[in-house]
Write a protein that holds these residues in place. Structure first.
Motif, PDB file in Angstrom:
ATOM      1  N   SER A 143       0.822  -1.224   0.000  1.00 19.96           N
ATOM      2  CA  SER A 143       0.000   0.000   0.000  1.00 19.96           C
ATOM      3  C   SER A 143       0.849   1.264   0.000  1.00 19.96           C
ATOM      4  O   SER A 143       0.345   2.355  -0.294  1.00 19.96           O
ATOM      5  CB  SER A 143      -0.938   0.008   1.210  1.00 19.96           C
ATOM      6  N   ASP A 146       0.688   3.727  -2.816  1.00 20.74           N
ATOM      7  CA  ASP A 146      -0.357   4.746  -2.918  1.00 20.74           C
ATOM      8  C   ASP A 146      -0.231   5.841  -1.863  1.00 20.74           C
ATOM      9  O   ASP A 146      -0.838   6.897  -1.996  1.00 20.74           O
ATOM     10  CB  ASP A 146      -1.747   4.107  -2.746  1.00 20.74           C
ATOM     11  N   GLU A 147       0.523   5.557  -0.819  1.00 17.95           N
ATOM     12  CA  GLU A 147       0.584   6.476   0.315  1.00 17.95           C
ATOM     13  C   GLU A 147       1.752   7.460   0.175  1.00 17.95           C
ATOM     14  O   GLU A 147       2.790   7.130  -0.354  1.00 17.95           O
ATOM     15  CB  GLU A 147       0.742   5.676   1.620  1.00 17.95           C
TER      16      GLU A 147
END
Length: 199
Positions: A143, A146-147
């Motif tokens: 993830s 996306d962060e």
């Protein structure tokens, strides 16, 4: 404790050929590393360099021969004409910055994973699935792709400014906390000797 700022791009064949030798040298000497991916093509224009594809044919031919020789010497797989080169290096750079900020995985393995994906595995390191896979295999949350994109973009741009201001003109480029500068994967041995107090 010694410290090394490591300036690189995930598209550099010479950064790929460095493998994990920087990490081995740092561990040997108890040194820390800050990974600083940056826009090398823009840096070329600001430091008197020329991007590989714009160089005279004699320089391009030598570069190909040299990269192949170095890969053979190091026993590393290499595709001298990667299917996805050049591509957008910024997104993998953002992922490395996010991973460095998050902690918990192996940054050296992550950097090398992107470089290996480009130069040995014919994978496009600008693609989301490739970025996620490299993150996960190095022990980071996928993830992270996306962060922190804004922070990643800001840091990536700041790394370029810092690189130019500190005399970086190629990749890989290593700068110690005493401002000793080492350019190229073939200078890691000199960095090792410097950290040992022998050079």
């Amino acid at each position: 404790m010694a410290h090394i700022d490591y300036f690189f791009t995930t598209l550099s064949p010479y950064s790929y050929l460095a493998g994990l030798r920087l990490e081995e040298v740092a561990q040997k000497h108890g040194a820390t590393i800050t990974y600083k991916p940056f826009d090398l093509i823009t840096a070329f224009g600001r430091t008197g360099g020329t991007p590989p594809m714009q160089r005279h044919v004699s320089r391009q031919e030598w570069r190909v021969q040299e990269i192949v020789r170095q890969a053979r010497k190091l026993g590393m797989p290499l595709n001298i004409k990667p299917a996805h080169w050049p591509t957008n290096a910024a997104l993998s750079g953002y992922a490395i910055i996010a991973a460095q900020n998050a902690g918990g995985g192996d940054l050296g393995a992550l950097v090398h994973s992107f470089l290996r994906a480009c130069w040995a595995e014919d994978r496009d390191i600008a693609q989301d699935d490739v970025i996620r896979d490299c993150l996960e295999k190095a022990g980071f949350a996928p993830s992270l792709a996306d962060e922190g994109l804004l922070t990643g973009a800001e840091t990536y741009a700041a790394n370029l400014e810092e690189a130019v201001s500190r005399g970086v003109f190629g990749a890989p480029f290593y700068i110690t906390d005493t401002d000793q500068r080492f350019w190229g994967q073939d200078r890691i041995g000199d960095l090792d000797l410097h950290l040992a107090g022998k050079l």
